[in-house]
Design a protein around this motif. Structure first.
Motif, mmCIF file in Angstrom:
data_model
loop_
_atom_site.group_PDB
_atom_site.id
_atom_site.type_symbol
_atom_site.label_atom_id
_atom_site.label_comp_id
_atom_site.label_asym_id
_atom_site.label_seq_id
_atom_site.Cartn_x
_atom_site.Cartn_y
_atom_site.Cartn_z
ATOM 1 N N LEU A 66 -0.017 3.410 -2.293
ATOM 2 C CA LEU A 66 -0.342 2.826 -1.002
ATOM 3 C C LEU A 66 -0.512 3.920 0.057
ATOM 4 O O LEU A 66 0.346 4.791 0.215
ATOM 5 N N ARG A 67 -1.615 3.848 0.775
ATOM 6 C CA ARG A 67 -1.920 4.867 1.780
ATOM 7 C C ARG A 67 -1.988 4.291 3.189
ATOM 8 O O ARG A 67 -1.714 4.990 4.150
ATOM 9 N N LYS A 68 -2.374 3.036 3.290
ATOM 10 C CA LYS A 68 -2.517 2.453 4.619
ATOM 11 C C LYS A 68 -1.795 1.110 4.671
ATOM 12 O O LYS A 68 -2.065 0.218 3.864
ATOM 13 N N LEU A 69 -0.868 0.974 5.650
ATOM 14 C CA LEU A 69 -0.060 -0.233 5.780
ATOM 15 C C LEU A 69 -0.176 -0.784 7.203
ATOM 16 O O LEU A 69 0.157 -0.107 8.175
ATOM 17 N N GLU A 70 -0.666 -2.028 7.298
ATOM 18 C CA GLU A 70 -0.830 -2.708 8.588
ATOM 19 C C GLU A 70 0.278 -3.751 8.743
ATOM 20 O O GLU A 70 0.328 -4.730 7.990
ATOM 21 N N LEU A 71 1.157 -3.539 9.730
ATOM 22 C CA LEU A 71 2.285 -4.459 9.962
ATOM 23 C C LEU A 71 2.359 -4.889 11.434
ATOM 24 O O LEU A 71 3.432 -5.269 11.917
ATOM 25 N N SER A 72 1.254 -4.862 12.127
ATOM 26 C CA SER A 72 1.281 -5.170 13.562
ATOM 27 C C SER A 72 1.540 -6.654 13.834
ATOM 28 O O SER A 72 1.337 -7.519 12.972
ATOM 29 N N ASP A 73 2.029 -6.913 15.050
ATOM 30 C CA ASP A 73 2.292 -8.273 15.541
ATOM 31 C C ASP A 73 3.308 -9.032 14.686
ATOM 32 O O ASP A 73 3.120 -10.217 14.370
ATOM 33 N N ASN A 74 4.345 -8.336 14.311
ATOM 34 C CA ASN A 74 5.481 -8.968 13.642
ATOM 35 C C ASN A 74 6.736 -8.760 14.498
ATOM 36 O O ASN A 74 6.626 -8.447 15.687
ATOM 37 N N ARG A 75 7.905 -8.925 13.876
ATOM 38 C CA ARG A 75 9.150 -8.798 14.647
ATOM 39 C C ARG A 75 10.101 -7.774 14.029
ATOM 40 O O ARG A 75 11.309 -7.916 14.062
ATOM 41 N N ILE A 76 9.504 -6.748 13.474
ATOM 42 C CA ILE A 76 10.295 -5.704 12.825
ATOM 43 C C ILE A 76 10.980 -4.841 13.898
ATOM 44 O O ILE A 76 10.358 -4.385 14.843
ATOM 45 N N SER A 77 12.270 -4.615 13.683
ATOM 46 C CA SER A 77 13.042 -3.816 14.660
ATOM 47 C C SER A 77 13.680 -2.583 14.039
ATOM 48 O O SER A 77 14.207 -1.721 14.754
ATOM 49 N N GLY A 78 13.635 -2.453 12.714
ATOM 50 C CA GLY A 78 14.254 -1.300 12.044
ATOM 51 C C GLY A 78 14.055 -1.398 10.532
ATOM 52 O O GLY A 78 13.176 -2.105 10.041
ATOM 53 N N GLY A 79 14.933 -0.656 9.821
ATOM 54 C CA GLY A 79 14.870 -0.684 8.357
ATOM 55 C C GLY A 79 13.677 0.054 7.792
ATOM 56 O O GLY A 79 13.218 -0.230 6.675
ATOM 57 N N LEU A 80 13.166 1.063 8.506
ATOM 58 C CA LEU A 80 11.959 1.765 8.058
ATOM 59 C C LEU A 80 12.223 2.745 6.913
ATOM 60 O O LEU A 80 11.276 3.292 6.342
ATOM 61 N N GLU A 81 13.513 2.942 6.581
ATOM 62 C CA GLU A 81 13.811 3.829 5.449
ATOM 63 C C GLU A 81 13.233 3.297 4.142
ATOM 64 O O GLU A 81 12.975 4.051 3.198
#
Length: 271
Positions: A66-81
């Motif tokens: 995976l090279r490109k990840l689109e996650l816009s307009d959600n409610r993510i606040s952390g956990g990016l590890e």
């Protein structure tokens, strides 16, 4: 539409391993988590999950390509590890419109060595003082943040690696070949036009020659008619003489001879 159902529709009878791009935008996630996506999508390069009410990416499977990840307009606040662990070759990440508030929340992204484009539009973190300088310092591998580099130079519309610029090059090469073909066609058209002009000149020359011949023929015909008229006059005189009685004809001849003799005598006297 539920995420699982949408995923089935997007597959379109393909096997997960055959899919390189997957778009699941605007579907409904279960409890704000990713559902139905598995590591069977081993060749996936582009994944879009825009506006699916995600709270977490904890259920994201291992996707090495995976090279490109689109996650816009959600409610993510952390956990990016999770991204650093399961998408090690990520180059583009869009987290615009999420609930990210602190610079420290982005720290796990340091473990993504190939990440060079990050979008955080409409996240609260962008309101912090020295936001851009802080992010570029935290993530030195970044080239573009929110569409601009560290010198405020705008990113190009498309990325060669992520968007397959090779196809554009092929298309441009194809255009070049088409232009060459057009040039060849233009040359052929010019040659055809030159040939047509030569043919027209030849035809005009032939028509002029024919015109001269016709005039000569016409002149010849006129001369012929004059000759015929003179011959006709002589014939008429002969016919008139033939119609005279023999004695008058002889008398007329003698008179003609006498006139000739008189003319000769006058000439002798003059001498």
């Amino acid at each position: 539409m539920e995420m699982k159902k949408r995923l089935t529709l997007e597959l379109r009878n393909k096997k997960p391993g055959e899919v390189k791009e997957l778009v699941l935008d605007n579907c409904r996630s279960d409890d704000g988590k990713i559902v139905g996506l598995s590591s069977d999508f081993e060749n996936l390069e582009f994944l879009s999950m825009i506006n699916i009410n995600l709270l977490s990416v904890s259920n994201l499977p291992k996707l090495n390509k995976l090279r490109k990840l689109e996650l816009s307009d959600n409610r993510i606040s952390g956990g990016l590890e999770v991204l650093a662990e399961r998408t090690p070759n990520l180059t583009h990440l869009n987290l615009s419109g999420n609930k990210i508030k602190d610079i420290n929340t982005l720290e796990p992204l340091k473990k993504l060595p190939n990440l060079h484009s990050l979008d955080l539009f409409n996240c609260e973190v962008t309101m912090l003082i020295n936001y851009r300088e802080s992010v570029f310092t935290l993530l030195p591998q970044l080239t573009y943040l929110d569409g601009f580099d560290a010198d405020d130079q705008e990113a190009p519309d498309s990325d060669p690696e992520a968007d397959g610029d090779g196809l554009e090059d092929e298309y441009e090469n194809g255009e070049g070949e088409e232009e060459d073909d057009d040039d060849d066609e233009d040359d052929l058209d010019e040659e055809v036009i030159d040939d047509e002009e030569d043919e027209d000149d030849d035809l005009e020359g032939e028509e002029e020659e024919d015109g001269v011949d016709d005039e000569e023929k016409a002149d010849g015909g006129c001369c012929g008619e004059e000759d015929e008229e003179e011959d006709g006059e002589d014939d008429e005189e002969d016919e008139a003489d033939d119609d005279l009685p023999r004695g008058e004809k002889r008398k007329r001849n003698l008179e003609d001879e006498g006139e000739e003799d008189a003319e000769e005598e006058e000439d002798d006297e003059d001498d």
